[in-house]
Scaffold this active site. Sequence first.
Site, short mmCIF file in Angstrom:
data_model
loop_
_atom_site.label_atom_id
_atom_site.label_comp_id
_atom_site.label_asym_id
_atom_site.label_seq_id
_atom_site.Cartn_x
_atom_site.Cartn_y
_atom_site.Cartn_z
CE1 TYR A 144 -3.21 2.89 0.42
CE2 TYR A 144 -3.80 2.02 2.58
CZ TYR A 144 -4.00 2.93 1.57
OH TYR A 144 -5.00 3.88 1.69
CE LYS A 172 -6.29 1.81 -1.45
NZ LYS A 172 -7.06 1.94 -0.18
#
Length: 299
Positions: A144, A172
């Site tokens: 992330y 992400k």
Amino acid sequence: MTSPSSTAPAPPLGRALCAMVTPFTDDGVLDLDGAQLLADRLVAEGCDGLVLSGTTGESPTTSDDEKAALVRAVAEAVGDRARIVAGVGSYATRHTVEMALQAEKAGADALLVVTPYYSKPPQDAVEAHFLEVADATGLPLALYDIPGRTGTRIEPDTMLRLADHPRIVAVKDCAYDLMATQKVLSQTDLAYYTGCDEFILALYAVGGVGYISTVANVVPRRLRAIIDAFDAGDTAGARRLQQQSMELIELMMGAGLPGTVTSKALLNALGLPGGPVRAPLRPASRQATDGLLAAYEAL
């Protein structure tokens, strides 16, 4: 580093993922019944993956036990209809490993691990952190990358090295650096998911595999339609759907309130599970909620 294959790999976490809110009761207790109802609705409306306890899921203010209970409840509600991705990142490697093991035991299908925040570790420490977490469980892991919140980005060269780990499969992407994203896309098989709703079509068109969306809490079918249209060859239709969604996306994500606050304001107004936000977040004002409702109804 790995090299991209001649055919794109299947999205490891699904294509249309919702960064799901964590519902609470009016007195602030974890609402597992509400979470199950919301998860079932999201999957029925086109989400093939649910991210729990991410930024939108208020992970900084939920306990480890609450996070594990949420995974168990949502996994029970959706079964094999969607992938359950558990957010387990923190600023401490040891704690992140503990949460990863707990999520695996609770029934998560994959992990979302944010860059360690606040301490601003250098890139070799960032790399070591992710490798230790990836080695700790048998679950696939998504990196992330959100430097605007963590203070530290995952540099492209670090991404290229991390792509060699067999369980680090996805990113992400909230770095707002399309040049760096395409560099990694061109040299690895990492599956890129945009975490920025305004980039759903843009990233998908250059090789991303889907999205992890906050706005999908309220309009899951509408956002799924963007990538479905693109896949069907209707690029003009995909562009139109993305553009039509921008008023709501901007109000939910770019008007000064966190996406958690705007999502819960809309869910509550629509009679769907949401409940209050936990301090230090504060609920949206009546004026802000009315504006969100107007944009939702127009869409």
